[in-house]
Design a protein around this motif. Structure first.
Motif, short mmCIF file in Angstrom:
data_model
loop_
_atom_site.label_atom_id
_atom_site.label_comp_id
_atom_site.label_asym_id
_atom_site.label_seq_id
_atom_site.Cartn_x
_atom_site.Cartn_y
_atom_site.Cartn_z
N TRP A 1 -8.65 -5.10 -1.10
CA TRP A 1 -7.45 -4.29 -0.94
C TRP A 1 -6.66 -4.21 -2.26
CZ3 TRP A 1 -4.42 -4.94 4.41
CH2 TRP A 1 -3.34 -4.00 4.51
N CYS B 1 -7.78 -1.92 -4.62
CA CYS B 1 -7.67 -0.46 -4.23
C CYS B 1 -6.12 -0.09 -4.37
CB CYS B 1 -7.78 -0.46 -2.74
SG CYS B 1 -9.62 -0.45 -2.38
N SER C 1 -4.87 2.69 -6.98
CA SER C 1 -4.36 3.75 -6.75
C SER C 1 -2.96 4.05 -7.82
CB SER C 1 -3.55 3.60 -5.33
OG SER C 1 -2.88 4.69 -5.00
N ALA D 1 -7.33 0.89 1.36
CA ALA D 1 -8.65 0.42 1.28
C ALA D 1 -9.53 0.98 2.30
CB ALA D 1 -8.44 -1.28 1.67
N PHE D 2 -9.03 2.38 2.31
CA PHE D 2 -10.07 3.20 3.32
C PHE D 2 -10.23 2.65 4.70
CE2 PHE D 2 -11.73 3.15 -0.82
CZ PHE D 2 -11.56 4.61 -1.06
N SER E 1 0.72 -1.27 -0.01
CA SER E 1 -0.17 -0.11 0.14
C SER E 1 0.66 1.37 -0.20
CB SER E 1 -0.87 0.05 1.30
OG SER E 1 -2.00 -1.04 1.21
N LEU F 1 -7.18 5.54 -0.34
CA LEU F 1 -7.65 4.59 -1.31
C LEU F 1 -6.49 3.25 -1.23
CD1 LEU F 1 -8.90 3.50 -3.84
CD2 LEU F 1 -7.48 4.78 -5.04
#
Length: 501
Positions: A327, A330, A334, A262-263, A103, A259
């Protein structure tokens, strides 16, 4: 411009003219607001307190080049991801820790600033994640050293440490450390901005606080950080208005931050606390630049955001298998958005800068232009003064005296007003990208009549003209062939630079 400015800072540090920069002087309040001639010895610490640059001076001494700063920035951001993985493993199983790290590498708030020119904020993730890891491992000496390094990144980096300390205090996980870190951060930010930086210049109040937070101190022309803070506390209505309007800009900015995770930060109280203060400092600012995810300011929110996400998952890791696919989507989304948005125009060789009107220059054409730039910059000795357009500043910034056109005078080390010996103006760049370089178009419109005047008075002569880039030198006669080429090119230039209705 800024990449060259920072390269000149490193170059001057290497030559024991610590934190001095003629480029900063040309971009100072005294020059921009009052028309003063910039001094070559202007100290950048009056604008931003970037003392951590001294850490990387040995590396720069081995490779004194603006390219070194690009490698340094990418390296710091990359290594910070490894530290983040180690921090995540303190709480999470390997696969979940790997997803958190993915992420980070897929976040627009990381990708965008990494593909920008060099900025001091590139140090934030490494030092902040390191500080958090040291606390979790209870390596207290290392923790406080890293906390000081975070503060030394920039005068407002104390917002990061204050927010993290606030979380530790409110959550009662490390209340004493939280109190000490909050006090240290507050004293550092207020002390540096109110007492230390004004010793060098008044830029922090005249250029930054007075423009970005003017709504809180409308009657104070040169506000201090304490006055801005008091204005926020005593005007809650204005604070709410600044925080939420315009709403769409702030909404999409936050969506971009959340984002890749995954918020999860939306429902993580730890994330709100640990990232809240730097996030608040951005959301209440005026203007549009702070709300661009690819701009460097977003990096100040990243440490608290990811730390809060790790803490949220630490008590919910059983939900990970059901959540993993969403996830992954996302993160992928992104990355796609980050590339398609062409952060800091890093992918202009692939992605058009504009569709209507169509603006795109192929990579081959850019390389061709770069070869002409190389030929011209090679004609300028390393130890002479030069004024040039923004795109060429980094390549020529390893010198004592350099300005951005149309500026061409400075106060030298002898305290005398001196004109630049060489002028180098790249008109091609802004003509190819008129949509992307609107500010450069304004400067170039000022530069053309300036060059006309210099040629008419025989103050400067044209040495060379290649691919829309003109090289001039003070006190020499123009090359007749190049002068004729300039007159022909000038006709096309004036028509192209004319303001459009």
């Amino acid at each position: 411009m800024d990449h060259g400015l920072f390269n000149q800072l490193f170059w001057n540090n290497l030559h024991r003219n610590f934190f001095q920069s003629s480029l900063t002087g040309g971009n100072s309040a005294a020059t921009l607001l009052r028309g003063s001639i910039p001094p070559v010895s202007f100290v950048h610490l009056g604008q931003h307190f970037v003392i951590d640059f001294l850490l990387w001076l040995p590396i720069y001494a081995l490779f004194p080049s603006p390219i070194t700063l690009i490698v340094l920035q990418v390296s710091l951001i990359t290594v910070a991801g490894i530290v983040l993985y180690t921090l995540a493993r303190h709480y999470l199983q390997p696969r979940l820790a790997l997803m958190v790290t993915a992420s980070y590498y897929g976040a627009g708030a990381v990708i965008g600033p990494t593909f920008a020119n060099f900025y001091e904020q590139c140090q934030i993730p490494l030092f902040a994640f390191g500080m958090l890891l040291a606390l979790e491992k209870q390596r207290w000496w290392f923790f406080w050293v890293l906390a000081l390094l975070v503060l030394g990144i920039r005068e407002d980096a104390g917002f990061i440490t204050f927010s993290i300390g606030l979380y530790w205090l409110v959550s009662r996980r490390h209340p004493r450390v939280g109190i000490l870190l909050c006090l240290l951060s507050f004293v550092y930010v207020t002390g540096v901005t109110n007492f230390v930086m004004p010793l060098f210049s008044k830029d922090v109040s005249q250029l930054y606080l007075s423009s970005r937070f003017k709504q809180f101190v409308p009657d104070i022309p040169e506000p201090s950080t304490l006055q801005v803070l008091w204005g926020m506390l005593t005007q809650p209505r204005q604070l709410l208005v600044s925080l939420f309007t315009p709403f769409d800009r702030r909404f999409f900015y936050l969506m971009g931050l959340w984002l890749p995770l995954a918020f999860v930060p939306v429902v993580s109280p730890a994330a709100w606390l640990a990232a809240g203060v730097p996030m608040l400092s951005i959301l209440v600012q005026t203007g549009t630049t702070p709300f661009v995810l690819a701009v460097r300011y977003a990096l100040s929110i990243v440490p608290g955001l990811f730390y809060g996400t790790i803490l949220w998952w630490s008590v919910r890791d059983r939900q990970f298998p059901r959540f993993r696919r969403f996830w992954v989507v996302c993160i992928a989304l992104s990355i796609i958005i980050s590339i398609v948005s062409n952060p800091n125009r890093a992918f202009s060789f692939l992605i058009p800068d504009s569709v209507q009107p169509w603006v795109h220059v192929s990579l081959f054409r850019q390389w061709e232009h770069a070869s002409h730039l190389w030929n011209l910059t090679e004609q300028i000795p390393d130890d002479v003064s030069v004024s040039t357009t923004s795109g060429i500043i980094p390549q020529l910034s390893g010198r004592r005296e350099i300005l951005r056109l149309p500026q061409m005078k400075l106060l030298n080390d002898q305290g005398q007003v001196a004109e630049m010996e060489y002028l180098l103006a790249d008109f091609w760049l802004a003509l190819q990208y008129p949509v992307a370089f609107r500010l450069d178009l304004v400067r170039l419109r000022q530069t053309v009549p300036l060059l006309d005047q210099l040629l008419a008075t025989s103050t400067y002569g044209i040495l060379d003209l290649q691919d829309g880039v003109v090289l001039m030198r003070k006190g020499v006669a123009s090359n007749p062939e190049m002068l004729a080429a300039w007159k022909q090119f000038r006709q096309e230039l004036v028509a192209a630079l004319a303001p459009k209705n």
